[in-house]
Write a protein that holds these residues in place. Sequence first.
Motif, PDB file in Angstrom:
ATOM      1  N   PRO A 136      63.623 -44.072 125.075  1.00 43.46           N
ATOM      2  CA  PRO A 136      64.187 -43.538 123.840  1.00 43.46           C
ATOM      3  C   PRO A 136      63.217 -43.625 122.668  1.00 43.46           C
ATOM      4  O   PRO A 136      63.150 -42.739 121.827  1.00 43.46           O
ATOM      5  N   GLY A 137      62.435 -44.685 122.593  1.00 48.05           N
ATOM      6  CA  GLY A 137      61.519 -44.865 121.477  1.00 48.05           C
ATOM      7  C   GLY A 137      60.369 -43.887 121.487  1.00 48.05           C
ATOM      8  O   GLY A 137      59.641 -43.758 120.495  1.00 48.05           O
ATOM      9  N   ASP A 138      60.193 -43.181 122.599  1.00 42.62           N
ATOM     10  CA  ASP A 138      59.093 -42.231 122.707  1.00 42.62           C
ATOM     11  C   ASP A 138      59.455 -40.853 122.161  1.00 42.62           C
ATOM     12  O   ASP A 138      58.614 -39.959 122.086  1.00 42.62           O
ATOM     13  N   VAL A 139      60.724 -40.657 121.790  1.00 41.40           N
ATOM     14  CA  VAL A 139      61.177 -39.350 121.317  1.00 41.40           C
ATOM     15  C   VAL A 139      60.594 -39.051 119.939  1.00 41.40           C
ATOM     16  O   VAL A 139      60.660 -39.872 119.032  1.00 41.40           O
ATOM     17  N   SER A 140      60.014 -37.866 119.803  1.00 44.34           N
ATOM     18  CA  SER A 140      59.429 -37.448 118.533  1.00 44.34           C
ATOM     19  C   SER A 140      60.062 -36.147 118.082  1.00 44.34           C
ATOM     20  O   SER A 140      60.859 -35.540 118.807  1.00 44.34           O
ATOM     21  N   GLY A 141      59.678 -35.708 116.875  1.00 39.53           N
ATOM     22  CA  GLY A 141      60.192 -34.434 116.384  1.00 39.53           C
ATOM     23  C   GLY A 141      59.793 -33.311 117.300  1.00 39.53           C
ATOM     24  O   GLY A 141      60.554 -32.374 117.543  1.00 39.53           O
ATOM     25  N   ALA A 142      58.572 -33.398 117.846  1.00 44.12           N
ATOM     26  CA  ALA A 142      58.098 -32.365 118.767  1.00 44.12           C
ATOM     27  C   ALA A 142      58.934 -32.349 120.045  1.00 44.12           C
ATOM     28  O   ALA A 142      59.192 -31.298 120.622  1.00 44.12           O
ATOM     29  N   ASP A 143      59.355 -33.556 120.485  1.00 38.92           N
ATOM     30  CA  ASP A 143      60.187 -33.632 121.688  1.00 38.92           C
ATOM     31  C   ASP A 143      61.515 -32.927 121.450  1.00 38.92           C
ATOM     32  O   ASP A 143      62.019 -32.197 122.313  1.00 38.92           O
ATOM     33  N   ILE A 144      62.096 -33.162 120.277  1.00 37.17           N
ATOM     34  CA  ILE A 144      63.390 -32.558 119.958  1.00 37.17           C
ATOM     35  C   ILE A 144      63.252 -31.050 119.881  1.00 37.17           C
ATOM     36  O   ILE A 144      64.076 -30.299 120.411  1.00 37.17           O
ATOM     37  N   GLU A 145      62.184 -30.598 119.209  1.00 39.11           N
ATOM     38  CA  GLU A 145      61.953 -29.160 119.096  1.00 39.11           C
ATOM     39  C   GLU A 145      61.718 -28.551 120.468  1.00 39.11           C
ATOM     40  O   GLU A 145      62.235 -27.484 120.795  1.00 39.11           O
ATOM     41  N   GLY A 146      60.951 -29.257 121.302  1.00 39.55           N
ATOM     42  CA  GLY A 146      60.659 -28.747 122.631  1.00 39.55           C
ATOM     43  C   GLY A 146      61.887 -28.673 123.514  1.00 39.55           C
ATOM     44  O   GLY A 146      61.954 -27.840 124.424  1.00 39.55           O
ATOM     45  N   ALA A 147      62.867 -29.534 123.246  1.00 39.27           N
ATOM     46  CA  ALA A 147      64.083 -29.544 124.052  1.00 39.27           C
ATOM     47  C   ALA A 147      64.848 -28.234 123.921  1.00 39.27           C
ATOM     48  O   ALA A 147      65.614 -27.861 124.812  1.00 39.27           O
ATOM     49  N   PHE A 148      64.655 -27.538 122.796  1.00 39.57           N
ATOM     50  CA  PHE A 148      65.339 -26.268 122.596  1.00 39.57           C
ATOM     51  C   PHE A 148      64.540 -25.094 123.153  1.00 39.57           C
ATOM     52  O   PHE A 148      65.035 -23.983 123.231  1.00 39.57           O
ATOM     53  N   ASP A 149      63.290 -25.343 123.519  1.00 38.68           N
ATOM     54  CA  ASP A 149      62.442 -24.286 124.045  1.00 38.68           C
ATOM     55  C   ASP A 149      62.678 -24.131 125.542  1.00 38.68           C
ATOM     56  O   ASP A 149      61.801 -24.385 126.376  1.00 38.68           O
ATOM     57  N   ILE A 150      63.884 -23.746 125.876  1.00 29.89           N
ATOM     58  CA  ILE A 150      64.282 -23.568 127.269  1.00 29.89           C
ATOM     59  C   ILE A 150      64.812 -22.149 127.443  1.00 29.89           C
ATOM     60  O   ILE A 150      65.668 -21.698 126.695  1.00 29.89           O
ATOM     61  N   THR A 151      64.272 -21.449 128.406  1.00 33.06           N
ATOM     62  CA  THR A 151      64.722 -20.100 128.707  1.00 33.06           C
ATOM     63  C   THR A 151      65.892 -20.171 129.675  1.00 33.06           C
ATOM     64  O   THR A 151      65.771 -20.724 130.764  1.00 33.06           O
ATOM     65  N   LEU A 152      67.017 -19.636 129.247  1.00 35.21           N
ATOM     66  CA  LEU A 152      68.244 -19.671 130.047  1.00 35.21           C
ATOM     67  C   LEU A 152      68.618 -18.242 130.426  1.00 35.21           C
ATOM     68  O   LEU A 152      68.758 -17.378 129.553  1.00 35.21           O
ATOM     69  N   THR A 153      68.740 -17.990 131.705  1.00 35.29           N
ATOM     70  CA  THR A 153      69.068 -16.648 132.186  1.00 35.29           C
ATOM     71  C   THR A 153      70.409 -16.646 132.892  1.00 35.29           C
ATOM     72  O   THR A 153      70.662 -17.471 133.780  1.00 35.29           O
ATOM     73  N   PHE A 154      71.262 -15.727 132.500  1.00 35.73           N
ATOM     74  CA  PHE A 154      72.573 -15.571 133.112  1.00 35.73           C
ATOM     75  C   PHE A 154      72.452 -14.525 134.206  1.00 35.73           C
ATOM     76  O   PHE A 154      72.033 -13.396 133.959  1.00 35.73           O
TER      77      PHE A 154
END
Length: 270
Positions: A136-154
């Motif tokens: 948990p202590g390794d989480v950064s702002g970049a990690d949070i931003e990167g978490a949303f960079d996911i391509t989701l295909t229906f």
Amino acid sequence: MKRSSGARLCSTAAIGALSLALLTGCSSDEGSKKGSGDSKGSSSSSSSSSSSSGADAKALTSAELEKLLLAQGDVKGYKVADGNDTLPKSKSAVKTDKAACDPLAWATAGLAPGETDANASNTVSTDKTSDAPTAPGDVSGADIEGAFDITLTFVGLSSYDGDGAEKAVKAVSDGVTACAGGYGLKAEGETSKVTKVAEEKGTGGGDESVAFSEAVDMDGEGTATFHAEVVRKGNTVATFYTVNFAAFADGGDMGPVPAAVVTAQLGKLK
């Protein structure tokens, strides 16, 4: 008062008839916060083949289609999730203000774009688990931003008797033309406006295919562009529709439907 970017994001997900899971996730996220462009240049991609589904073709059942959907491990670098709990279960949950645009809305919701009851759907997303922080202590702002960079295909599969599959693809192709100027959409109680529809070049494959983009109004604060592909193989039609949360902060274009997903899904069809 203008809604937050998170609220607009949730609204746009609903606009595209994307998924109840996305909508639910956004609503929960927004609840916790309360307390504290136009489409790309398009080019024709409809490719037609002499291959027909055949007058005597018989539709597969929904259960049979479920077995043909992509499964975990079928596409390297992607995770597969059951679509039964994340996508609209019936066409009555997705309504447009122009009948000709219905096949487009259904295709983007993982529903059959043509006349059939045989339908199955799921979701395929980029797998970023290997990039996750080890503590948990390794989480950064970049990690949070990167978490949303996911391509989701229906992904949706539908099957038809006779030439029903060909008619379904034609209905989508005709809809792209008829709805070029946009249409109103109501999905799961959320109402919004698709401002532009344009045909474009997709991955292709199968016996014939149609690819298109939809520009969606973001509450008057810009446009988000989504991309979809509809491909027929025999008497089965596969639909693909992609969203990426991070794209809202980077011009609003969701990016193309992943070719790897399209190719892998078509490879499982008979």
